[in-house]
Design a protein around this motif. Structure first.
Motif, PDB file in Angstrom:
ATOM      1  N   THR A  49       0.837  -1.200   0.000  1.00  0.00           N
ATOM      2  CA  THR A  49       0.000   0.000   0.000  1.00  0.00           C
ATOM      3  C   THR A  49       0.872   1.250   0.000  1.00  0.00           C
ATOM      4  OG1 THR A  49      -1.744  -1.168   1.205  1.00  0.00           O
ATOM      5  CG2 THR A  49      -1.798   1.237   1.265  1.00  0.00           C
ATOM      6  N   GLU A  50       1.928   1.244   0.797  1.00  0.00           N
ATOM      7  CA  GLU A  50       2.849   2.388   0.859  1.00  0.00           C
ATOM      8  C   GLU A  50       3.542   2.601  -0.489  1.00  0.00           C
ATOM      9  OE1 GLU A  50       4.989   5.558   2.817  1.00  0.00           O
ATOM     10  OE2 GLU A  50       3.065   4.555   3.100  1.00  0.00           O
ATOM     11  N   ILE A  51       3.933   1.518  -1.151  1.00  0.00           N
ATOM     12  CA  ILE A  51       4.563   1.621  -2.474  1.00  0.00           C
ATOM     13  C   ILE A  51       3.603   2.276  -3.460  1.00  0.00           C
ATOM     14  CG2 ILE A  51       5.290   0.255  -4.478  1.00  0.00           C
ATOM     15  CD1 ILE A  51       6.588  -1.697  -2.469  1.00  0.00           C
ATOM     16  N   THR A  52       2.365   1.828  -3.442  1.00  0.00           N
ATOM     17  CA  THR A  52       1.357   2.387  -4.350  1.00  0.00           C
ATOM     18  C   THR A  52       1.156   3.875  -4.085  1.00  0.00           C
ATOM     19  OG1 THR A  52       0.245   0.251  -4.448  1.00  0.00           O
ATOM     20  CG2 THR A  52      -1.029   2.167  -5.143  1.00  0.00           C
ATOM     21  N   ARG A  53       1.057   4.230  -2.796  1.00  0.00           N
ATOM     22  CA  ARG A  53       0.867   5.630  -2.435  1.00  0.00           C
ATOM     23  C   ARG A  53       2.059   6.474  -2.877  1.00  0.00           C
ATOM     24  NH1 ARG A  53       2.373   9.225   0.947  1.00  0.00           N
ATOM     25  NH2 ARG A  53       3.784   7.894   2.104  1.00  0.00           N
ATOM     26  N   LEU A  54       3.268   5.968  -2.646  1.00  0.00           N
ATOM     27  CA  LEU A  54       4.471   6.714  -3.021  1.00  0.00           C
ATOM     28  C   LEU A  54       4.611   6.833  -4.540  1.00  0.00           C
ATOM     29  CD1 LEU A  54       7.019   5.349  -0.401  1.00  0.00           C
ATOM     30  CD2 LEU A  54       6.036   7.641  -0.505  1.00  0.00           C
ATOM     31  N   GLU A  55       4.240   5.786  -5.266  1.00  0.00           N
ATOM     32  CA  GLU A  55       4.294   5.856  -6.731  1.00  0.00           C
ATOM     33  C   GLU A  55       3.323   6.911  -7.257  1.00  0.00           C
ATOM     34  OE1 GLU A  55       3.579   1.787  -7.853  1.00  0.00           O
ATOM     35  OE2 GLU A  55       5.733   1.345  -7.979  1.00  0.00           O
ATOM     36  N   MET A  56       2.120   6.964  -6.660  1.00  0.00           N
ATOM     37  CA  MET A  56       1.150   7.972  -7.087  1.00  0.00           C
ATOM     38  C   MET A  56       1.666   9.367  -6.767  1.00  0.00           C
ATOM     39  SD  MET A  56      -2.439   6.072  -6.034  1.00  0.00           S
ATOM     40  CE  MET A  56      -3.262   7.604  -5.835  1.00  0.00           C
ATOM     41  N   SER A  57       2.223   9.527  -5.591  1.00  0.00           N
ATOM     42  CA  SER A  57       2.780  10.825  -5.201  1.00  0.00           C
ATOM     43  C   SER A  57       3.933  11.213  -6.127  1.00  0.00           C
ATOM     44  CB  SER A  57       3.264  10.758  -3.753  1.00  0.00           C
ATOM     45  OG  SER A  57       3.860  11.960  -3.366  1.00  0.00           O
ATOM     46  N   ASN A  58       4.780  10.258  -6.434  1.00  0.00           N
ATOM     47  CA  ASN A  58       5.911  10.502  -7.335  1.00  0.00           C
ATOM     48  C   ASN A  58       5.414  10.921  -8.719  1.00  0.00           C
ATOM     49  OD1 ASN A  58       8.604  10.620  -8.077  1.00  0.00           O
ATOM     50  ND2 ASN A  58       8.724   8.461  -8.568  1.00  0.00           N
ATOM     51  N   GLN A  60       2.585  12.411  -9.398  1.00  0.00           N
ATOM     52  CA  GLN A  60       2.056  13.771  -9.300  1.00  0.00           C
ATOM     53  C   GLN A  60       3.186  14.795  -9.292  1.00  0.00           C
ATOM     54  OE1 GLN A  60      -0.325  13.584  -5.752  1.00  0.00           O
ATOM     55  NE2 GLN A  60      -2.180  13.041  -6.873  1.00  0.00           N
ATOM     56  N   VAL A  61       4.231  14.512  -8.537  1.00  0.00           N
ATOM     57  CA  VAL A  61       5.372  15.432  -8.490  1.00  0.00           C
ATOM     58  C   VAL A  61       6.013  15.535  -9.872  1.00  0.00           C
ATOM     59  CG1 VAL A  61       7.706  15.736  -7.558  1.00  0.00           C
ATOM     60  CG2 VAL A  61       5.831  15.136  -6.030  1.00  0.00           C
ATOM     61  N   ARG A  62       6.167  14.396 -10.534  1.00  0.00           N
ATOM     62  CA  ARG A  62       6.764  14.389 -11.869  1.00  0.00           C
ATOM     63  C   ARG A  62       5.918  15.205 -12.849  1.00  0.00           C
ATOM     64  NH1 ARG A  62       7.641   8.967 -12.521  1.00  0.00           N
ATOM     65  NH2 ARG A  62       9.663   9.142 -11.562  1.00  0.00           N
ATOM     66  N   GLN A  63       4.591  15.058 -12.776  1.00  0.00           N
ATOM     67  CA  GLN A  63       3.708  15.832 -13.661  1.00  0.00           C
ATOM     68  C   GLN A  63       3.816  17.325 -13.367  1.00  0.00           C
ATOM     69  OE1 GLN A  63      -0.180  14.149 -13.079  1.00  0.00           O
ATOM     70  NE2 GLN A  63       0.244  12.335 -14.309  1.00  0.00           N
ATOM     71  N   THR A  64       3.892  17.674 -12.085  1.00  0.00           N
ATOM     72  CA  THR A  64       4.032  19.084 -11.706  1.00  0.00           C
ATOM     73  C   THR A  64       5.347  19.649 -12.227  1.00  0.00           C
ATOM     74  OG1 THR A  64       2.707  18.738  -9.716  1.00  0.00           O
ATOM     75  CG2 THR A  64       4.106  20.679  -9.761  1.00  0.00           C
ATOM     76  N   VAL A  65       6.420  18.884 -12.064  1.00  0.00           N
ATOM     77  CA  VAL A  65       7.732  19.334 -12.554  1.00  0.00           C
ATOM     78  C   VAL A  65       7.699  19.500 -14.065  1.00  0.00           C
ATOM     79  CG1 VAL A  65      10.144  18.619 -12.861  1.00  0.00           C
ATOM     80  CG2 VAL A  65       9.063  18.427 -10.619  1.00  0.00           C
ATOM     81  N   ASP A  66       7.109  18.534 -14.764  1.00  0.00           N
ATOM     82  CA  ASP A  66       7.022  18.628 -16.225  1.00  0.00           C
ATOM     83  C   ASP A  66       6.222  19.857 -16.658  1.00  0.00           C
ATOM     84  OD1 ASP A  66       8.502  16.316 -16.430  1.00  0.00           O
ATOM     85  OD2 ASP A  66       6.792  15.016 -16.882  1.00  0.00           O
ATOM     86  N   ALA A  67       5.103  20.108 -15.969  1.00  0.00           N
ATOM     87  CA  ALA A  67       4.275  21.261 -16.317  1.00  0.00           C
ATOM     88  C   ALA A  67       5.043  22.558 -16.059  1.00  0.00           C
ATOM     89  CB  ALA A  67       2.976  21.242 -15.508  1.00  0.00           C
ATOM     90  N   ARG A  68       5.754  22.618 -14.934  1.00  0.00           N
ATOM     91  CA  ARG A  68       6.533  23.825 -14.631  1.00  0.00           C
ATOM     92  C   ARG A  68       7.663  24.003 -15.635  1.00  0.00           C
ATOM     93  NH1 ARG A  68       5.127  25.115  -9.111  1.00  0.00           N
ATOM     94  NH2 ARG A  68       2.882  24.916  -9.286  1.00  0.00           N
ATOM     95  N   GLU A  69       8.262  22.904 -16.040  1.00  0.00           N
ATOM     96  CA  GLU A  69       9.344  22.988 -17.022  1.00  0.00           C
ATOM     97  C   GLU A  69       8.814  23.492 -18.360  1.00  0.00           C
ATOM     98  OE1 GLU A  69      12.636  20.029 -19.036  1.00  0.00           O
ATOM     99  OE2 GLU A  69      11.935  19.597 -17.021  1.00  0.00           O
ATOM    100  N   ARG A  70       7.643  22.990 -18.773  1.00  0.00           N
ATOM    101  CA  ARG A  70       7.034  23.476 -20.023  1.00  0.00           C
ATOM    102  C   ARG A  70       6.725  24.967 -19.908  1.00  0.00           C
ATOM    103  NH1 ARG A  70       4.353  18.595 -19.639  1.00  0.00           N
ATOM    104  NH2 ARG A  70       2.521  19.587 -18.763  1.00  0.00           N
ATOM    105  N   SER A  71       6.168  25.350 -18.778  1.00  0.00           N
ATOM    106  CA  SER A  71       5.848  26.764 -18.558  1.00  0.00           C
ATOM    107  C   SER A  71       7.117  27.612 -18.597  1.00  0.00           C
ATOM    108  CB  SER A  71       5.141  26.925 -17.217  1.00  0.00           C
ATOM    109  OG  SER A  71       4.868  28.265 -16.952  1.00  0.00           O
TER     110      SER A  71
END
Length: 142
Positions: A49-58, A60-71
């Motif tokens: 369960t912790e792995i799944t939660r951390l993968e989802m969080s990771n 989300q962070v990756r998507q945020t970083v990608d969006a900020r990088e595009r911006s």
């Protein structure tokens, strides 16, 4: 009853007691092993369960970083265009000032030529009256 009979009957009672203790110990060991397996399974489930939660969080962070990088890349590109335009306009203004200097020399008329500042050398100093730049918080956050 003879003493031999008493010993054998007490011996069989002792044997029954040992067998009963052995049986109880085996049951206790089985129960302990079962609890241990359940505990281990719960730990595995919790870690999964912790792995799944951390993968989802990771993700989300990756998507945020990608969006900020595009911006950032879009803003950097727009800044490059603005820098090029500022250089072009500066060159035009220098050319016009040169023409005014020549006109001044040839005609003898005094022309008020404003001092030209290089906006690229000191961008924090505005040579012209400042105008408010409209901005909103949505420009900075995605």
């Amino acid at each position: 009853m003879s003493s031999v009979q008493r010993q054998s009957s007490s011996g069989s009672d002792g044997s029954a007691t040992v067998d009963e203790k052995k049986r109880k110990r085996m049951l206790s060991n089985r129960e302990s092993a079962r609890r241990s397996r359940m505990k281990k399974q719960k730990q595995i489930d919790d870690l999964t369960t912790e792995i799944t939660r951390l993968e989802m969080s990771n993700n989300q962070v990756r998507q945020t970083v990608d969006a900020r990088e595009r911006s950032y890349n879009e803003i950097e590109s727009a800044n490059n265009v603005l820098r090029a335009q500022a250089m072009e306009l500066t060159d035009r203004l220098q050319s016009l000032n040169s023409v005014l200097h020549i006109f001044e020399e040839v005609s003898g008329f005094s022309v008020d030529i404003p001092e030209m500042h290089d906006p690229l050398l000191k961008p924090w100093q505005r040579p012209y009256p400042s105008q408010p730049i409209p901005a909103s918080s949505s420009m900075f956050f995605i």
